[in-house]
Enzyme design. Structure first.
Site, PDB file in Angstrom:
ATOM      1  N   HIS A 165       0.815  -1.202   0.000  1.00 31.72           N
ATOM      2  CA  HIS A 165       0.000   0.000   0.000  1.00 31.72           C
ATOM      3  C   HIS A 165       0.859   1.267   0.000  1.00 31.72           C
ATOM      4  O   HIS A 165       1.948   1.307   0.580  1.00 31.72           O
ATOM      5  CB  HIS A 165      -0.917   0.040   1.224  1.00 31.72           C
ATOM      6  CG  HIS A 165      -2.144  -0.800   1.099  1.00 31.72           C
ATOM      7  ND1 HIS A 165      -3.068  -0.623   0.087  1.00 31.72           N
ATOM      8  CD2 HIS A 165      -2.619  -1.820   1.867  1.00 31.72           C
ATOM      9  CE1 HIS A 165      -4.053  -1.489   0.236  1.00 31.72           C
ATOM     10  NE2 HIS A 165      -3.804  -2.228   1.306  1.00 31.72           N
ATOM     11  N   CYS A 176       0.115   2.539  -4.739  1.00 33.49           N
ATOM     12  CA  CYS A 176      -0.644   3.717  -5.146  1.00 33.49           C
ATOM     13  C   CYS A 176       0.106   4.996  -4.787  1.00 33.49           C
ATOM     14  O   CYS A 176       0.878   5.036  -3.828  1.00 33.49           O
ATOM     15  CB  CYS A 176      -2.012   3.715  -4.468  1.00 33.49           C
ATOM     16  SG  CYS A 176      -3.085   2.387  -5.024  1.00 33.49           S
TER      17      CYS A 176
END
Length: 316
Positions: free
Chosen positions: A90, A140
């Site tokens: 993440h 991301c």
């Protein structure tokens, strides 16, 4: 196998099992990259440090453990060495100090001890002369993860056009508000300042972004051309995909695209070629993410991980 250089790698895969942020393909990504580094790029297995949150892992990919591993390879590097960091997990965006409408990029280790673009800038600034440090971040908001690095392929310099219509199976992002809520539950402090929580929970292991005064942070700029090279899975305002294929295979879309590029091209590729080709793969697969390249002009044209033609031929 590529001889004549010491090559060191830290590979981090975070699946966040048994949490609401669980991903599926991140450990697979770094295991596949470990095999590629050995077979194609001449890395010695003993020089590859694999950190994952696979059940039973002896050393987990916490913020402190990741930074310890990265500082170790930077501090021991000598001129001519090649350093590589592959992260699959993440990412998030955090508020920039004193600029409330600006955001900065960070990766999210399993303990939420964020590693920010300032930390990567600090690592690059420490590199001995003649050492390259390549970062591939399949997360991301990863565009710009090395602070102040020059954009070669990015949102303002797209080499390719034409996009996708299929959304990713799951974005590899944890929203800033969720990170803040989690850290607040650990620190038990009532504040919206994320740095306060990180310093309370992690102390000296927290990111430089939150440990240093704003004035001192200005010294972590890129003052000259450096040897930092960032291949990001997407632009800073985009998400990267964690995918489960129809065959049940789990992987990060960008990590898998890079794997495909090197399966289809046995010879050496420049950093620009790797990113441009990965963009084509993702566009063909209809993913809404655009990998980016940040580095000097010289490194944009340099061979990815200094692969030699002889190494390429021997890997076939």
């Amino acid at each position: 196998m590529d001889k004549g250089k010491n090559k060191w790698a830290v590979l981090v895969g975070c699946n966040y099992p048994n949490t609401k942020y669980a991903l599926h393909g991140c450990i697979n990504d770094v295991q596949a990259m470990r095999d590629l580094l050995v077979k194609k790029f001449g890395f010695e297995p003993k020089n590859i440090n694999l950190l994952t949150d696979k059940p039973g892992s002896f050393i987990l990919p916490t913020g402190a453990n990741i930074m310890k591993a990265l500082n170790r390879i930077v501090d021991q590097a000598q001129s001519g060495d090649v350093l590589y960091f592959h992260y699959s997990g993440h990412g998030t965006l955090v508020d920039k100090p004193f600029l409330p409408f600006s955001k900065e990029e960070a990766i999210v280790p399993i303990d939420f001890n964020l590693i920010t673009n300032v930390d990567f800038r600090h690592l690059v600034n420490k590199l001995p002369k003649g050492v390259t440090f390549t970062v591939l971040s399949d997360s991301c908001h990863s565009g710009g993860l090395i602070d102040k690095e020059k954009e070669q392929i990015g949102p303002s310099n797209n080499h390719l056009h034409g996009d996708s219509s299929i959304s990713c199976s799951k974005p590899k992002a944890i929203p800033y508000e969720s990170v803040l809520t989690h850290l607040s539950s650990l620190s038990n402090i009532n504040t919206t300042d994320i740095g306060t929580h990180l310093l309370e929970v992690f102390g000296a292991d927290a990111s430089l972004r939150f440990r240093l005064p704003h004035v001192e942070l200005e010294f972590y700029k890129a003052l000259k051309q450096d040897e930092g090279i960032l291949l990001s899975g997407c632009q800073a305002d985009e998400t990267s995909a964690d995918v489960i294929s129809e065959k049940g295979e789990a992987f990060g879309a960008f990590s898998n695209a890079v794997q495909q590029v090197f399966k289809e091209h046995s010879g050496p590729l420049t950093n620009t070629e790797v990113v441009s080709m990965a963009r084509k793969v993702l566009a063909n697969q209809q993913f809404e993410q655009h990998p980016c390249l940040y580095c000097s002009d010289e490194n944009a044209a340099a061979t990815f991980l200094s692969q030699s033609a002889t190494a390429a031929s021997s890997s076939n």
